[in-house]
Design an enzyme around this catalytic site. Structure first.
Site, PDB file in Angstrom:
ATOM      1  N   THR A  99     -31.472  24.175 -44.695  1.00 62.82           N
ATOM      2  CA  THR A  99     -30.419  23.166 -44.612  1.00 62.82           C
ATOM      3  C   THR A  99     -29.731  22.946 -45.955  1.00 62.82           C
ATOM      4  OG1 THR A  99     -30.109  20.784 -44.309  1.00 62.82           O
ATOM      5  CG2 THR A  99     -32.307  21.476 -44.925  1.00 62.82           C
ATOM      6  N   ASP A 100     -28.507  22.438 -45.905  1.00 65.39           N
ATOM      7  CA  ASP A 100     -27.809  22.092 -47.155  1.00 65.39           C
ATOM      8  C   ASP A 100     -28.427  20.858 -47.812  1.00 65.39           C
ATOM      9  OD1 ASP A 100     -26.896  20.146 -45.349  1.00 65.39           O
ATOM     10  OD2 ASP A 100     -24.765  20.521 -45.706  1.00 65.39           O
ATOM     11  N   GLU A 101     -29.274  20.120 -47.069  1.00 63.77           N
ATOM     12  CA  GLU A 101     -29.839  18.881 -47.623  1.00 63.77           C
ATOM     13  C   GLU A 101     -30.782  19.138 -48.794  1.00 63.77           C
ATOM     14  OE1 GLU A 101     -31.185  15.900 -44.900  1.00 63.77           O
ATOM     15  OE2 GLU A 101     -29.685  16.433 -43.418  1.00 63.77           O
ATOM     16  N   TYR A 108     -37.722  14.681 -45.380  1.00 63.96           N
ATOM     17  CA  TYR A 108     -37.277  15.855 -44.624  1.00 63.96           C
ATOM     18  C   TYR A 108     -36.772  16.941 -45.568  1.00 63.96           C
ATOM     19  CZ  TYR A 108     -34.036  18.932 -42.153  1.00 63.96           C
ATOM     20  OH  TYR A 108     -33.358  20.044 -41.701  1.00 63.96           O
ATOM     21  N   ALA A 167     -37.105  17.295 -48.749  1.00 61.37           N
ATOM     22  CA  ALA A 167     -38.131  17.767 -49.699  1.00 61.37           C
ATOM     23  C   ALA A 167     -39.051  18.777 -49.013  1.00 61.37           C
ATOM     24  CB  ALA A 167     -38.935  16.587 -50.236  1.00 61.37           C
ATOM     25  N   LYS A 198     -38.221  20.721 -46.462  1.00 61.72           N
ATOM     26  CA  LYS A 198     -37.463  21.965 -46.244  1.00 61.72           C
ATOM     27  C   LYS A 198     -37.314  22.718 -47.570  1.00 61.72           C
ATOM     28  CE  LYS A 198     -35.744  23.316 -42.945  1.00 61.72           C
ATOM     29  NZ  LYS A 198     -36.246  24.154 -41.809  1.00 61.72           N
ATOM     30  N   PRO A 230     -24.264   2.496 -33.501  1.00 63.07           N
ATOM     31  CA  PRO A 230     -24.825   2.021 -34.780  1.00 63.07           C
ATOM     32  C   PRO A 230     -24.452   2.913 -35.967  1.00 63.07           C
ATOM     33  CG  PRO A 230     -26.521   3.153 -33.512  1.00 63.07           C
ATOM     34  CD  PRO A 230     -25.279   3.200 -32.686  1.00 63.07           C
TER      35      PRO A 230
HETATM   36  P1  NAD Z   1     -34.855  20.357 -33.256  1.00 67.13           P
HETATM   37  O1  NAD Z   1     -35.606  19.174 -33.759  1.00 67.13           O
HETATM   38  O2  NAD Z   1     -33.841  20.179 -32.184  1.00 67.13           O
HETATM   39  O3  NAD Z   1     -35.877  21.470 -32.738  1.00 67.13           O
HETATM   40  C1  NAD Z   1     -37.045  21.789 -33.418  1.00 67.13           C
HETATM   41  C2  NAD Z   1     -37.898  22.661 -32.497  1.00 67.13           C
HETATM   42  O4  NAD Z   1     -39.085  23.044 -33.214  1.00 67.13           O
HETATM   43  C3  NAD Z   1     -38.362  21.927 -31.237  1.00 67.13           C
HETATM   44  O5  NAD Z   1     -38.229  22.776 -30.114  1.00 67.13           O
HETATM   45  C4  NAD Z   1     -39.822  21.631 -31.507  1.00 67.13           C
HETATM   46  O6  NAD Z   1     -40.618  21.545 -30.338  1.00 67.13           O
HETATM   47  C5  NAD Z   1     -40.217  22.808 -32.381  1.00 67.13           C
HETATM   48  N1  NAD Z   1     -41.371  22.503 -33.250  1.00 67.13           N
HETATM   49  C6  NAD Z   1     -41.524  21.414 -34.061  1.00 67.13           C
HETATM   50  N2  NAD Z   1     -42.730  21.467 -34.654  1.00 67.13           N
HETATM   51  C7  NAD Z   1     -43.342  22.612 -34.240  1.00 67.13           C
HETATM   52  C8  NAD Z   1     -44.598  23.203 -34.503  1.00 67.13           C
HETATM   53  N3  NAD Z   1     -45.476  22.625 -35.322  1.00 67.13           N
HETATM   54  N4  NAD Z   1     -44.896  24.373 -33.893  1.00 67.13           N
HETATM   55  C9  NAD Z   1     -43.998  24.963 -33.049  1.00 67.13           C
HETATM   56  N5  NAD Z   1     -42.801  24.440 -32.751  1.00 67.13           N
HETATM   57  C10 NAD Z   1     -42.472  23.272 -33.335  1.00 67.13           C
HETATM   58  O7  NAD Z   1     -34.207  21.006 -34.569  1.00 67.13           O
HETATM   59  P2  NAD Z   1     -32.826  21.759 -34.764  1.00 67.13           P
HETATM   60  O8  NAD Z   1     -31.775  20.764 -35.045  1.00 67.13           O
HETATM   61  O9  NAD Z   1     -32.653  22.750 -33.670  1.00 67.13           O
HETATM   62  O10 NAD Z   1     -33.131  22.502 -36.140  1.00 67.13           O
HETATM   63  C11 NAD Z   1     -33.692  23.811 -36.140  1.00 67.13           C
HETATM   64  C12 NAD Z   1     -33.844  24.272 -37.574  1.00 67.13           C
HETATM   65  O11 NAD Z   1     -32.572  24.256 -38.217  1.00 67.13           O
HETATM   66  C13 NAD Z   1     -34.747  23.389 -38.429  1.00 67.13           C
HETATM   67  O12 NAD Z   1     -35.502  24.215 -39.283  1.00 67.13           O
HETATM   68  C14 NAD Z   1     -33.779  22.524 -39.237  1.00 67.13           C
HETATM   69  O13 NAD Z   1     -34.341  22.154 -40.470  1.00 67.13           O
HETATM   70  C15 NAD Z   1     -32.634  23.494 -39.421  1.00 67.13           C
HETATM   71  N6  NAD Z   1     -31.303  22.896 -39.610  1.00 67.13           N
HETATM   72  C16 NAD Z   1     -30.828  21.975 -38.727  1.00 67.13           C
HETATM   73  C17 NAD Z   1     -29.546  21.459 -38.876  1.00 67.13           C
HETATM   74  C18 NAD Z   1     -28.973  20.446 -37.918  1.00 67.13           C
HETATM   75  O14 NAD Z   1     -27.886  19.936 -38.159  1.00 67.13           O
HETATM   76  N7  NAD Z   1     -29.634  20.144 -36.809  1.00 67.13           N
HETATM   77  C19 NAD Z   1     -28.763  21.888 -39.951  1.00 67.13           C
HETATM   78  C20 NAD Z   1     -29.272  22.840 -40.845  1.00 67.13           C
HETATM   79  C21 NAD Z   1     -30.540  23.340 -40.648  1.00 67.13           C
HETATM   80  O1  TDX Z   2     -27.389   6.268 -35.749  1.00 62.75           O
HETATM   81  C1  TDX Z   2     -26.928   6.878 -36.740  1.00 62.75           C
HETATM   82  N1  TDX Z   2     -25.955   6.293 -37.489  1.00 62.75           N
HETATM   83  C2  TDX Z   2     -25.419   6.875 -38.593  1.00 62.75           C
HETATM   84  O2  TDX Z   2     -24.530   6.299 -39.244  1.00 62.75           O
HETATM   85  C3  TDX Z   2     -27.389   8.189 -37.120  1.00 62.75           C
HETATM   86  C4  TDX Z   2     -28.456   8.893 -36.325  1.00 62.75           C
HETATM   87  C5  TDX Z   2     -26.831   8.772 -38.230  1.00 62.75           C
HETATM   88  N2  TDX Z   2     -25.890   8.126 -38.957  1.00 62.75           N
HETATM   89  C6  TDX Z   2     -25.341   8.791 -40.164  1.00 62.75           C
HETATM   90  C7  TDX Z   2     -26.372   9.307 -41.147  1.00 62.75           C
HETATM   91  C8  TDX Z   2     -25.706  10.525 -41.735  1.00 62.75           C
HETATM   92  O3  TDX Z   2     -24.867  10.143 -42.818  1.00 62.75           O
HETATM   93  O4  TDX Z   2     -24.659   9.960 -39.711  1.00 62.75           O
HETATM   94  C9  TDX Z   2     -24.841  11.065 -40.604  1.00 62.75           C
HETATM   95  C10 TDX Z   2     -25.469  12.225 -39.858  1.00 62.75           C
HETATM   96  O5  TDX Z   2     -26.789  11.824 -39.528  1.00 62.75           O
HETATM   97  P1  TDX Z   2     -27.792  12.812 -38.760  1.00 62.75           P
HETATM   98  O6  TDX Z   2     -27.151  13.272 -37.501  1.00 62.75           O
HETATM   99  O7  TDX Z   2     -29.107  12.131 -38.686  1.00 62.75           O
HETATM  100  O8  TDX Z   2     -27.820  14.071 -39.742  1.00 62.75           O
HETATM  101  P2  TDX Z   2     -28.209  14.215 -41.295  1.00 62.75           P
HETATM  102  O9  TDX Z   2     -29.082  13.141 -41.749  1.00 62.75           O
HETATM  103  O10 TDX Z   2     -26.927  14.455 -42.046  1.00 62.75           O
HETATM  104  O11 TDX Z   2     -29.073  15.581 -41.221  1.00 62.75           O
HETATM  105  C11 TDX Z   2     -28.640  16.646 -40.365  1.00 62.75           C
HETATM  106  O12 TDX Z   2     -28.023  17.694 -41.046  1.00 62.75           O
HETATM  107  C12 TDX Z   2     -28.808  18.584 -41.770  1.00 62.75           C
HETATM  108  C13 TDX Z   2     -29.795  17.206 -39.506  1.00 62.75           C
HETATM  109  O13 TDX Z   2     -30.447  16.160 -38.840  1.00 62.75           O
HETATM  110  C14 TDX Z   2     -30.760  18.007 -40.316  1.00 62.75           C
HETATM  111  O14 TDX Z   2     -31.742  18.595 -39.469  1.00 62.75           O
HETATM  112  C15 TDX Z   2     -30.007  19.074 -41.009  1.00 62.75           C
HETATM  113  O15 TDX Z   2     -30.855  19.786 -41.855  1.00 62.75           O
END
Ligand code: NAD
Ligand code: TDX
Length: 335
Positions: free
Chosen positions: A123-125, A150, A152, A154, A205
């Site tokens: 992730t970019d985080e 989270y 930290a 990653k 929210p």
């Molecule tokens: P998600 O939370 O929707 O899915 C995570 C999946 O991993 C789930 O199916 C869960 O059951 C499985 N999982 C969790 N713990 C496990 C374990 N111990 N063993 C086996 N499976 C397990 O997440 P996502 O949003 O699809 O993110 C996927 C990946 O992409 C993550 O590594 C996340 O850090 C990364 N990522 C997400 C975003 C985003 O915006 N969502 C952005 C950049 C990177």
């Molecule tokens: O209820 C909310 N209200 C709100 O204002 C929620 C859930 C989020 N937010 C804000 C927090 C963030 O500034 O919106 C922004 C986006 O929040 P999230 O959807 O929780 O994403 P973020 O915290 O930016 O992290 C996401 O991007 C990078 C993903 O959850 C991560 O898995 C990914 O690595």
């Protein structure tokens, strides 16, 4: 090729599985996922009976399960993680366990089984937070500066992946992607939570002043970037992936309300997230010049198709809202 996909029942992992089986139908996919609250087999109903697809319910922290799944694997694509920042504030230890220890177990097993590629989804985080008023973007050279449990966890997993390349020669690649959105996203994240609340006429929210900025990428574009890295990426390299759509949270929420024809009075400014990162922005320079990546969706088209998906797939999210989700929602938003 035989691929081991971890976390393939989650939001992005399931998009990868569906996309890969459609576009690479000569390959086999083993999906290893322990189905946490975020894992959902409803995301995979279209492909679950395909002869070249196999699901294993198992934990990446369990070395025996991982070693069994790793037999005969050519490529690992590692999505499995605890992925929600707010939950990492409520319960950091799960993030340390899955994201760090789980990745370490997968790396060791991939090395023992001599896989041809280990692609790690990050992730970019991990780069920290940017100022609102700067035009700086994260790139592959930006020093790591994670701020939440989270990010930290990653960042630690990325470091372990790099260490297995430098120390043991494991053929790795890493992608650090910005905020994903699209169909099948669990409604704890900003966009699906706001869409579902707006459809139901519930308050939306928004944390703090709502001016925090994220760079949004449509999931399918993220998957196409991963495909390019698997096909043409250089071993040992990291690629940043962004959506080229930087938007303030409150503007994302207003856009959703306007598409759904709902009033802005549903917006409810609530207490800010602890340690809330102000702005993320990521440069596509390397992946576009080296691999030819360009996101196909802009936010305008991506958010419309995402909203349409949630409108047309009500049974999917109604099932998700039952049970544990209510407890989480109450602890996060109704305290
Ligand atoms: P998600 O939370 O929707 O899915 C995570 C999946 O991993 C789930 O199916 C869960 O059951 C499985 N999982 C969790 N713990 C496990 C374990 N111990 N063993 C086996 N499976 C397990 O997440 P996502 O949003 O699809 O993110 C996927 C990946 O992409 C993550 O590594 C996340 O850090 C990364 N990522 C997400 C975003 C985003 O915006 N969502 C952005 C950049 C990177
Ligand atoms: O209820 C909310 N209200 C709100 O204002 C929620 C859930 C989020 N937010 C804000 C927090 C963030 O500034 O919106 C922004 C986006 O929040 P999230 O959807 O929780 O994403 P973020 O915290 O930016 O992290 C996401 O991007 C990078 C993903 O959850 C991560 O898995 C990914 O690595």
């Amino acid at each position: 090729m035989r691929l081991l996909v971890t976390g393939g029942a989650g939001f992005i992992g399931s998009e990868f599985v569906r996309y890969w089986l459609k576009n690479h139908n000569q390959d086999n996919i083993i999906n290893l996922d322990n189905l946490t609250y975020a894992g959902n087999l409803d995301n995979l109903t279209n492909i679950e009976k395909f002869p070249n697809y196999q699901f294993i319910k198992g934990d990446i922290c369990d070395a025996k399960t991982v070693n069994n799944a790793m037999k005969g694997i050519d490529i690992v694509v590692h999505f499995a993680a605890e992925s929600h920042v707010d939950r990492s504030i409520l319960e950091p230890s799960k993030f340390i366990q899955t994201n760090i220890l789980g990745t370490a177990i997968l790396l060791e097993s991939a090395l023992q089984h001599k896989v041809k590629r280990f692609h790690h989804i990050s992730t970019d985080e991990v780069f920290g937070s940017l100022d609102l008023n700067s035009s700086t973007k994260f790139n592959e050279e930006t020093p790591y500066n994670p701020k939440s449990p989270y990010s930290a966890s990653k960042a630690s997993s990325d470091m372990l992946v790099r260490a297995y390349y430098h120390t043991f020669g494991l053929p790795i690649t890493i992608s650090n992607c910005s905020n994903n959105y699209g169909p099948y996203q669990f409604p704890e994240k900003l966009i699906p939570l706001m869409i579902i609340n707006a459809i139901q006429g519930k308050p939306l929210p928004v944390y703090g002043d709502g001016l925090n900025v994220r760079d949004w990428i449509y999931t399918e574009d993220h998957i196409k970037a991963i495909e390019l890295i698997l096909e043409k990426g250089a071993i040992g390299e990291t690629y940043c992936v962004g959506g080229e759509s930087e938007i303030a949270n409150v503007d994302v929420v207003k856009k959703i309300l306007s598409i759904l024809n709902k009033e802005e009075k549903l917006i409810n400014y609530v207490k800010d997230r602890l340690g809330h990162d102000r702005r993320y922005a990521i440069s596509n320079h390397k992946i576009s010049t080296k691999l030819g990546f360009k996101p196909a969706h802009n936010f305008e088209s991506g958010i419309k198709s995402t909203i349409a998906w949630y409108q047309n797939n009500r049974p999917w999210w109604e099932r998700v809202l039952k049970g544990d989700y209510q407890k989480y929602y109450a602890s996060q938003y109704e305290k």
